[in-house]
Scaffold this motif. Sequence first.
Motif, PDB file in Angstrom:
ATOM      1  N   PRO A  33       0.868  -1.187   0.000  1.00  0.00           N
ATOM      2  CA  PRO A  33       0.000   0.000   0.000  1.00  0.00           C
ATOM      3  C   PRO A  33       0.903   1.234   0.000  1.00  0.00           C
ATOM      4  CG  PRO A  33      -0.575  -1.522   1.783  1.00  0.00           C
ATOM      5  CD  PRO A  33       0.713  -1.996   1.213  1.00  0.00           C
ATOM      6  N   ASP A  34       0.534   2.286  -0.735  1.00  0.00           N
ATOM      7  CA  ASP A  34       1.445   3.427  -0.760  1.00  0.00           C
ATOM      8  C   ASP A  34       1.344   4.183   0.565  1.00  0.00           C
ATOM      9  OD1 ASP A  34      -0.687   5.262  -0.890  1.00  0.00           O
ATOM     10  OD2 ASP A  34      -0.793   4.976  -3.065  1.00  0.00           O
ATOM     11  N   GLN A  35       2.237   5.131   0.711  1.00  0.00           N
ATOM     12  CA  GLN A  35       2.416   5.748   2.024  1.00  0.00           C
ATOM     13  C   GLN A  35       1.119   6.301   2.596  1.00  0.00           C
ATOM     14  OE1 GLN A  35       5.061   5.195   3.561  1.00  0.00           O
ATOM     15  NE2 GLN A  35       4.437   6.270   5.422  1.00  0.00           N
ATOM     16  N   ASP A 490       4.241  -2.223   4.258  1.00  0.00           N
ATOM     17  CA  ASP A 490       4.091  -3.685   4.159  1.00  0.00           C
ATOM     18  C   ASP A 490       3.906  -4.287   5.538  1.00  0.00           C
ATOM     19  OD1 ASP A 490       3.986  -4.431   1.571  1.00  0.00           O
ATOM     20  OD2 ASP A 490       6.138  -4.811   1.329  1.00  0.00           O
ATOM     21  N   PHE A 491       4.756  -3.854   6.443  1.00  0.00           N
ATOM     22  CA  PHE A 491       4.705  -4.425   7.783  1.00  0.00           C
ATOM     23  C   PHE A 491       3.351  -4.119   8.434  1.00  0.00           C
ATOM     24  CE2 PHE A 491       5.824  -5.308  12.146  1.00  0.00           C
ATOM     25  CZ  PHE A 491       6.713  -6.361  12.029  1.00  0.00           C
ATOM     26  N   ASP A 492       2.920  -2.910   8.310  1.00  0.00           N
ATOM     27  CA  ASP A 492       1.642  -2.527   8.914  1.00  0.00           C
ATOM     28  C   ASP A 492       0.474  -3.270   8.280  1.00  0.00           C
ATOM     29  OD1 ASP A 492       2.900  -0.837  10.619  1.00  0.00           O
ATOM     30  OD2 ASP A 492       2.499   0.981   9.456  1.00  0.00           O
ATOM     31  N   ALA A 493       0.574  -3.450   6.981  1.00  0.00           N
ATOM     32  CA  ALA A 493      -0.551  -4.069   6.281  1.00  0.00           C
ATOM     33  C   ALA A 493      -0.603  -5.575   6.504  1.00  0.00           C
ATOM     34  CB  ALA A 493      -0.473  -3.766   4.789  1.00  0.00           C
ATOM     35  N   PHE A 494       0.548  -6.217   6.647  1.00  0.00           N
ATOM     36  CA  PHE A 494       0.549  -7.680   6.565  1.00  0.00           C
ATOM     37  C   PHE A 494       1.055  -8.416   7.800  1.00  0.00           C
ATOM     38  CE2 PHE A 494       1.134  -6.154   2.094  1.00  0.00           C
ATOM     39  CZ  PHE A 494      -0.152  -6.426   1.677  1.00  0.00           C
ATOM     40  N   TYR A 495       1.604  -7.679   8.778  1.00  0.00           N
ATOM     41  CA  TYR A 495       2.070  -8.351   9.998  1.00  0.00           C
ATOM     42  C   TYR A 495       1.171  -7.966  11.149  1.00  0.00           C
ATOM     43  CZ  TYR A 495       5.242 -10.498  13.350  1.00  0.00           C
ATOM     44  OH  TYR A 495       5.773 -11.328  14.302  1.00  0.00           O
ATOM     45  N   PRO A 496       0.783  -8.928  11.990  1.00  0.00           N
ATOM     46  CA  PRO A 496       1.002 -10.369  11.924  1.00  0.00           C
ATOM     47  C   PRO A 496       0.264 -11.006  10.747  1.00  0.00           C
ATOM     48  CG  PRO A 496       0.207  -9.692  14.106  1.00  0.00           C
ATOM     49  CD  PRO A 496       0.040  -8.535  13.188  1.00  0.00           C
ATOM     50  N   THR A 497       0.819 -12.071  10.232  1.00  0.00           N
ATOM     51  CA  THR A 497       0.105 -12.779   9.180  1.00  0.00           C
ATOM     52  C   THR A 497      -1.110 -13.465   9.812  1.00  0.00           C
ATOM     53  OG1 THR A 497       1.316 -14.864   9.403  1.00  0.00           O
ATOM     54  CG2 THR A 497       2.273 -13.193   7.971  1.00  0.00           C
TER      55      THR A 497
END
Length: 926
Positions: A33-35, A490-497
């Motif tokens: 996702p963009d900033q 990326d981290f915010d969007a996908f972690y934790p999986t």
Amino acid sequence: MPHELPKAYDPTAIEDHWAEYWVKENLFAQPTPDQNGNLDGQSFTVLLPPPNVTGRLHMGHMLNQTEIDILIRWQRMSGRRALWVPGTDHAGIATQMMVERQVVSEGKTRQQLGREAFVQRVWEWKRHYGGAILGQMKRLGVSVDWSREYFTMDEHLSTAVREAFVKLYEQGLIYRDAYIVNWCPRCQTAISDLEVVYDEHKGHLWEIRYPVIGDDGKDTGEFLTVATTRPETMLGDTAVAIHPEDERYTHLHGKKLRLPLVNRAIPIILDEWVSREFGTGAVKVTPAHDPNDFALGQRHNLPSINVMDETAHIKIAPGAEGGVYAGLDRYEARKKIVHDLEAERLLAGIKDHVHNVGHCDRCKTVVEPRLSTQWFVKIQPLADKAIAAVKEGHIRFTPEMYRKTYLNWMENIYDWCISRQLWWGHRIPAWHCAVCHKITVARVDATACAHCGSDQITQETDVLDTWFSSGLLPVSVFGWPNVTADNRMDFDAFYPTSLLVTGFDILFFWVARMIMLGCWFSADIPMPDGSPRSLADSVPFREVYIHALVRDANREKMSKTKGNVIDPIEIVKQYGTDAVRFTLASMASPGTDIAFNVARTEGYRAFANKIWNAARFIFLNVDKAAEAGISVNPSALGGMPAVDTNASLEARWIVAELHATAAKVNQALENYRFDDAANTVYQFFWGSFCDWYLEIVKLRLDFSESADKAKTNAALTTLVSVFEAALRMLSPFTPFLTEELWHAVYDGNPPAKSIALTRYPQPSPTLQDEADLTNMRLLQDFVTGIRWLRKENGVEEKATVPVELRIDASLKHVSEENHEIIERLARVSEVRMVQTISAGLKKHSAPEFDIAVIYERTIDAAAERERLKKEIARLEKGLESADRQLNNPGFIGKAPAHVVEGLKKQREETQRLLDKLRSDLDSLPE
RNA sequence: GGGCGGUUAGCUCAGUUGGUUAGAGCGCCUGCCUUACAAGCAGGAGGUCGCAGGUUCGAGCCCUGCACUGCCCA
């Protein structure tokens, strides 16, 4: 444009095309996702358990990938931001062995090549042959995001490994120490406890007499007999242990022994660990070559004498005591030692003994416990978090029993030996100083000793355990350690999986390590709003689904030596990917191994063919309709079909069934019940849609001039829209076939690039009308009853016959309104409504109706009597048990009302039917 | 030695917090080339739920013991 489909479904004709299309169109990419990106909406993120880069696809992979693919396609179609990240593992030992073999076949050794050249060779090998398995995955059509494919030795992932190592070192959680480790003499490396597999071996227990010596150092003439399974290790004995309360040996307390063959004086020590029952109750202690002895040595401050080299050959200076064994392989040494002991009359006996022997997981060589200096992770602090994460419910296991297995292991964990004496892998970022002998650990390659400043430093030669890097994947694939204010989407969007799907065999290797490392390292990363990250949000995944093993049809483990390995790609070529996927899904009951049977796959190939032919039938009629100027409004497609109250019974019924099926499938997938989900869609499509609905709808597809166009149009619309929805419902299970047919439904103008990007059927409870379902069930009863009677009466298949029907007044309208259906499906010429079935006709009776086929054939009274008697007996039994309960005050008083009511109703129906059959039996001619 | 599973139709397996007369696929038997499909259609047979006790109004499901069997850990 008329649809043209071949008569039989041929998967090979379409699968390659769609597999390539999905990759080429990059359909399943989930970009960062963009900033200022909008993170509303839920993510559904899964990491593929990375196969070894040397690997070839086996059935276990295919099961794993089928399960993940079903879930991820379903989630994507249900509106989640679905991401499935693929990659491969560098697989230290496995890959090194592979390339080593290649080098050896060229007449060289890796040592001759040297480390740098060898590692270059491995990289070359990886470029040429590595990742074949990814090609196989593409062929299976898995909906991963290929743009995110990683390799565990990629630059970024290597940075993460180094960061993790340095950080743990700085936190005092990585240390280097001499310790007894499992050593593989073939791979010439330490391996972790988990990499040792135990096998029962028939061996021997040798009893050896150790001479007792006096204060003067001379033999007293007495002996202490010890028992051992590995006599060769005696060269390194530094004590003999006995139980302090063993009365046989009380007089030997404080005495010394002369170690035979070596003539070293060793003490007798007392330790409660010694089992008095095992062997002679006296055990030789070799701290450098046995884990238990090592612990004994630590407790009693014994010296450790390492008598073997890396290849398990005896290592003693030739001149020294015992030097005659120098250079011998461990088994040759064993032979010679036993022989020499015998010659000295020190061998008291040899007994057969079955014991467990550890083997290297990779190469099956017998492991030799060996004292050596290794790197360890002090695991307890990490384990504490990993235990809390599960105990507090932040990670949920399915099947639930694995929670126990996991906790049990985690609560009894040992420090993790992470160093491997290999060349292929992440080299440990530590430098040894030749001047001050201290160690420098650094994120950037060191050029000088951090302690004395000397440049006389050399990098540690060991590499890290492969699982160290794969254990970091959940954080590292989303950017860690470089998760910064402007680089964290990326981290915010996908972690934790969301979910991890994997086999139980890597529960400890991988799952446990990811939980430990994930919780540990992500905790430092604040939440998007800047608040500290809780344990709940530190976990690498919120759910773990663990599947079992794929075995052969006889429940045997598949193995190369047994020759019973099923190659998924072969079987896919033979039956089609969809059929194999469906087989695996339908057999995947949680917690049980899958006995893969191609008979099942044949069945699901037939299912695929069934779907294909249903499509042919539908397209045939769509084309006919077009000629008659009738077409389906595209707006009827893509959602959930609905019908109005004046629609025909079968239309209302199939729509209700579709909604009920969608509800069940969604529910089943929610609970990882792949088997339920698969069986439910199968039953719907074949049992309801094809067997009943399609046969009935044939009545409505009248394209003649005189037909009611509005009615035909309504029927056609329901037909196509239910089919289109069914394709979407099936598509996570059978992506290839449904993709092909879905495009055909839209005749080349689909509303999306792929069926995978459409909406999964969402059920609406209001469209499941009870009356429609019961009326249809009644109709089905008529039809199957008549079919049975036809058979019983010997009516030829083709003949049409009249029937008599007696039915309760309240249900009369169902048969009257739908007599065409009965006529068509049961080959009936006329349904005659009667008050009483004519005498002499064989009847099919239900509580609310009786039906008979009018056919000139005398009843076989004897056979009919038998049948009725059997049926009556069955009903009587049911009545009896119902009465027993209904007359029981306990039941009436305690059972829930709906159960009592249900039973009463059933009792009444049974009674009605029973009365009828009894009177039928009475009126049978003698 | 410690721990965790499993035992339901000929085979492979379902059976949701105990609730009405236990299900599916394959296989088997019988009859059909019925214009979507013979990779099909229609009809049918087949189970004292491993054994023995117990709890309960009620047990395939809960408890105890036993037998057989598989896996994990030491």
